[in-house]
Structure formats: C-alpha cells, structure tokens
Design a protein around this motif. Structure first.
Motif, PDB file in Angstrom:
ATOM      1  N   ARG A 117       0.653  -0.756  -0.117  1.00 39.23           N
ATOM      2  CA  ARG A 117      -0.154   0.195   0.068  1.00 39.23           C
ATOM      3  C   ARG A 117       1.026   1.354   0.206  1.00 39.23           C
ATOM      4  NH1 ARG A 117      -3.048  -3.791   2.834  1.00 39.23           N
ATOM      5  NH2 ARG A 117      -2.533  -3.000   5.198  1.00 39.23           N
ATOM      6  N   PHE A 118       1.755   1.138   0.528  1.00 37.65           N
ATOM      7  CA  PHE A 118       2.953   1.935   0.656  1.00 37.65           C
ATOM      8  C   PHE A 118       3.636   2.615  -0.831  1.00 37.65           C
ATOM      9  CE2 PHE A 118       3.677   2.025   5.357  1.00 37.65           C
ATOM     10  CZ  PHE A 118       3.452   3.257   5.845  1.00 37.65           C
ATOM     11  N   ALA A 119       3.604   1.447  -1.501  1.00 32.41           N
ATOM     12  CA  ALA A 119       4.333   1.321  -2.370  1.00 32.41           C
ATOM     13  C   ALA A 119       3.484   1.882  -3.954  1.00 32.41           C
ATOM     14  CB  ALA A 119       4.510  -0.239  -2.757  1.00 32.41           C
ATOM     15  N   THR A 120       2.232   1.628  -3.606  1.00 32.18           N
ATOM     16  CA  THR A 120       1.572   1.408  -4.921  1.00 32.18           C
ATOM     17  C   THR A 120       0.320   3.355  -4.793  1.00 32.18           C
ATOM     18  OG1 THR A 120      -0.294   0.532  -3.219  1.00 32.18           O
ATOM     19  CG2 THR A 120       0.712  -0.441  -5.425  1.00 32.18           C
ATOM     20  N   GLY A 121       1.017   3.859  -3.371  1.00 36.16           N
ATOM     21  CA  GLY A 121       0.508   4.768  -3.110  1.00 36.16           C
ATOM     22  C   GLY A 121      -0.588   5.063  -2.034  1.00 36.16           C
ATOM     23  N   ALA A 122      -1.639   4.369  -1.661  1.00 37.94           N
ATOM     24  CA  ALA A 122      -2.884   3.650  -1.068  1.00 37.94           C
ATOM     25  C   ALA A 122      -2.270   4.462   0.013  1.00 37.94           C
ATOM     26  CB  ALA A 122      -3.270   2.360  -1.418  1.00 37.94           C
ATOM     27  N   THR A 123      -0.777   4.596   0.928  1.00 42.85           N
ATOM     28  CA  THR A 123      -1.559   4.700   1.920  1.00 42.85           C
ATOM     29  C   THR A 123      -0.231   5.818   1.900  1.00 42.85           C
ATOM     30  OG1 THR A 123      -1.425   2.800   3.184  1.00 42.85           O
ATOM     31  CG2 THR A 123      -0.655   4.155   4.337  1.00 42.85           C
ATOM     32  N   ARG A 124      -0.437   6.878   2.673  1.00 41.70           N
ATOM     33  CA  ARG A 124       0.842   8.202   2.849  1.00 41.70           C
ATOM     34  C   ARG A 124       1.423   8.186   3.763  1.00 41.70           C
ATOM     35  NH1 ARG A 124       1.022   8.340  -2.528  1.00 41.70           N
ATOM     36  NH2 ARG A 124       2.596  10.277  -2.506  1.00 41.70           N
ATOM     37  N   TYR A 125       2.765   8.469   3.773  1.00 42.36           N
ATOM     38  CA  TYR A 125       3.250   8.961   5.258  1.00 42.36           C
ATOM     39  C   TYR A 125       3.308  10.605   4.471  1.00 42.36           C
ATOM     40  CZ  TYR A 125       5.945   7.939   9.126  1.00 42.36           C
ATOM     41  OH  TYR A 125       6.508   7.505  10.349  1.00 42.36           O
ATOM     42  N   LEU A 126       2.872  11.372   5.993  1.00 45.57           N
ATOM     43  CA  LEU A 126       3.217  12.272   6.059  1.00 45.57           C
ATOM     44  C   LEU A 126       3.836  13.128   6.803  1.00 45.57           C
ATOM     45  CD1 LEU A 126      -1.130  13.170   6.079  1.00 45.57           C
ATOM     46  CD2 LEU A 126       0.433  12.579   3.958  1.00 45.57           C
ATOM     47  N   SER A 127       3.960  14.295   6.864  1.00 45.80           N
ATOM     48  CA  SER A 127       4.810  15.168   7.860  1.00 45.80           C
ATOM     49  C   SER A 127       4.575  16.552   8.005  1.00 45.80           C
ATOM     50  CB  SER A 127       6.580  14.721   7.724  1.00 45.80           C
ATOM     51  OG  SER A 127       7.044  15.550   7.206  1.00 45.80           O
ATOM     52  N   ALA A 128       4.650  17.012   9.411  1.00 46.34           N
ATOM     53  CA  ALA A 128       4.279  18.792   9.456  1.00 46.34           C
ATOM     54  C   ALA A 128       5.093  18.626  10.897  1.00 46.34           C
ATOM     55  CB  ALA A 128       3.033  19.012   9.616  1.00 46.34           C
ATOM     56  N   GLN A 129       5.350  20.371  11.129  1.00 45.18           N
ATOM     57  CA  GLN A 129       6.069  21.613  11.534  1.00 45.18           C
ATOM     58  C   GLN A 129       4.635  21.908  12.083  1.00 45.18           C
ATOM     59  OE1 GLN A 129       9.829  22.294  11.252  1.00 45.18           O
ATOM     60  NE2 GLN A 129      10.372  20.679  10.951  1.00 45.18           N
ATOM     61  N   LEU A 130       4.497  22.006  13.166  1.00 38.83           N
ATOM     62  CA  LEU A 130       2.916  23.274  12.983  1.00 38.83           C
ATOM     63  C   LEU A 130       3.046  23.388  14.828  1.00 38.83           C
ATOM     64  CD1 LEU A 130       1.390  20.181  13.144  1.00 38.83           C
ATOM     65  CD2 LEU A 130      -1.142  22.006  12.036  1.00 38.83           C
ATOM     66  N   VAL A 131       2.816  25.567  14.989  1.00 39.73           N
ATOM     67  CA  VAL A 131       3.472  26.170  15.668  1.00 39.73           C
ATOM     68  C   VAL A 131       2.456  26.503  16.719  1.00 39.73           C
ATOM     69  CG1 VAL A 131       4.903  28.574  16.384  1.00 39.73           C
ATOM     70  CG2 VAL A 131       5.752  27.090  14.227  1.00 39.73           C
ATOM     71  N   ARG A 132       2.520  26.972  17.765  1.00 32.02           N
ATOM     72  CA  ARG A 132       1.325  27.859  18.570  1.00 32.02           C
ATOM     73  C   ARG A 132       1.593  29.033  18.673  1.00 32.02           C
ATOM     74  NH1 ARG A 132       0.015  27.143  25.695  1.00 32.02           N
ATOM     75  NH2 ARG A 132      -1.540  28.889  25.042  1.00 32.02           N
ATOM     76  N   GLU A 133       1.279  29.685  17.858  1.00 34.29           N
ATOM     77  CA  GLU A 133       0.713  31.765  18.582  1.00 34.29           C
ATOM     78  C   GLU A 133       1.299  31.827  19.241  1.00 34.29           C
ATOM     79  OE1 GLU A 133      -0.479  33.041  13.333  1.00 34.29           O
ATOM     80  OE2 GLU A 133      -1.489  32.656  15.033  1.00 34.29           O
ATOM     81  N   ALA A 134       2.373  33.019  19.291  1.00 35.14           N
ATOM     82  CA  ALA A 134       3.070  33.543  19.979  1.00 35.14           C
ATOM     83  C   ALA A 134       1.721  34.701  20.773  1.00 35.14           C
ATOM     84  CB  ALA A 134       4.598  34.117  20.313  1.00 35.14           C
TER      85      ALA A 134
END
Length: 258
Positions: free
Chosen positions: A241-258
């Motif tokens: 499923r990873f190889a075919t794109g049926a499952t995606r691996y995501l990453s992110a950085q998000l900030v709590r605003e000051a």
C-alpha cells in the motif's frame, strides 16, 4: 479508553515485555533521501545500525534549533528517538511519554541521554501543566489514537507560545486532507507540510533485509507471520500500500502562535 487504544496498548505492552533486546531501539519505518548526492546524516557509530529510523526523526525536526529547549515526545516507544534527540540535539530536557508501561520500563533501563526521562501517560490526557514544552514530537504513533483532534488539543495545551509541534505518521490516501485539517483543529499553524511516502518506501527497501532478519531473530516463531505486516516487510500488504500510494506517509511542523 476506546477499544482501538486498548488493542494498541496490549500490542505494545506485549512487545515491551517479551522483546527486551536493547539493540531494538526504533519501531518506525525509516526515511531515506531520494537524492543520491545528499550528504549523509552524521551519526555516532552506536547509532549507525538505526540510521533510517534516526533519519526520520532528523527529517521531522529539520530546521528546528533544540538547543536548550524542553522537548516532549508523545509515543516514545522503545526510547530510541528520545535518546537520540537528547544526545544529538542538545535540548535542556527530553521527556518521553508512552501509554505502555512495559515500554516505559524498558526505556528507563536501556536509554541514556542528558536530561532524558520517561513517563507513562495517555496522549489524550498528557500529565503535564499548560505551556510546559518548547517542542512536542510525535513520530508514527497517532494512528493508534482514538481521536487526533483530542490529541492535538493536548499538544496545543502543553506547548509554550511560539512552540512547535513536529509530527509524522501514515494515513490512507483518502484521509490526507482530513488529517491535515485535524492537525490544525486546535489553532496550531502549519509552517511545513510534506508527503514523504517515497522516502519511506526507499528506506524500507534499503533496510528490508536487516529488518527481516531482526524479525526472524527476535520475534517468537509463532508470531513472526503476524509480525511481518506490522514491520511492513516486502511482500506484505502494508508495504504494497505504501508502494502503490494507497497509504501516504505525511509529516508536518505546526506552531502555537505567540
């Protein structure tokens, strides 16, 4: 606690209690840059066997200066990631939290680093005061949680203003947009969002023989067939499923605003 969370807790309690080899430090799928000319991440020789697992942490934290920071890893597992962060990135403190008591005990026995500690705790009810951390890290763990929104609300609560949530995990391709929205649901502001499925598949290929041998050596024979998909070994459904794109691996950085 929901049935889904209870099932995952039982799984990781069993792994922590029955598979005690100190050399098994990471449980993530790894990350390998696609550019063959990219400079390799510098590692201590002791960390070299876990290069691909470490590289996933390095990707998730890329661009962040952790010097002197208070870092929380939610879902710290066997403690390898928190230990590498504490040793390599110079935070003031690194706290690993995991729901599985056996994983916490294992991490306390086997992992070392300046300012490093491990605690048992629930990702949906973190045992910390408001505004306690500069960085919250969560790698390949949130798919086990019954509510991503409730988890992110807890992340927002324990982050200090200006702090960063660094996250990576996999989801079905049809849930990518919903997952991105869930990460923003408590007011965290994304500063980086990536799809690293190709890099994860590359790591699984480069590290596949080693991972298969570890399963053969460390997992009881009666459980090996069931464990192969858990490890996303070549030929299993998760790997396909990873190889075919049926499952995606995501990453992110998000900030709590000051």
């Amino acid at each position: 606690m929901g049935l889904r969370q209870l099932a995952w807790r039982a799984c990781y309690e069993l792994l922590g209690a029955r598979v005690r080899q100190p050399a098994w430090t990471f449980m993530n799928y790894g990350f390998a840059p696609l550019d063959p000319t990219a400079a390799p991440l510098a590692l201590d020789p002791a960390d070299e066997p876990d290069r691909y697992g470490v590289q996933l942490y390095a990707h998730v934290l890329d661009g962040l200066d952790l010097t002197g920071a208070d870092v929380l890893e939610v879902g710290s597992g066997r403690g390898g990631g928190a230990s590498w962060v504490a040793r390599a990135l110079a935070p003031a403190t690194t706290t690993g939290v995991d729901l599985a008591a056996s994983a916490v005990r294992l991490s306390r026995r086997q992992r070392r680093g300046p300012g490093l500690r491990f605690m048992q705790g629930d990702a949906l009810a973190l045992p910390f005061d408001d505004a306690s951390f500069d960085v919250v890290l969560n790698v390949e763990s949130s798919h086990c949680y019954p509510s991503t929104e409730q988890f992110v609300a807890e992340v927002h609560r324990v982050l200090r203003p200006g702090g960063t949530f660094a996250w990576a995990d996999f989801r079905p391709a049809g849930e990518v947009a919903a997952t991105r929205a869930q990460l923003r649901s408590s007011g965290l502001v994304p500063v980086r969002e990536d799809d690293v499925t190709a890099e994860v598949v590359h790591a699984l290929g480069l590290d596949g023989a080693r991972r298969a041998e570890l399963v053969r050596t460390w997992i009881p024979r009666v459980a090996q067939r069931a464990f192969r998909p858990f490890a996303a070994l070549d030929g299993t459904g998760p790997h396909e499923r990873f190889a075919t794109g049926a499952t995606r691996y995501l990453s992110a950085q998000l900030v709590r605003e000051a």
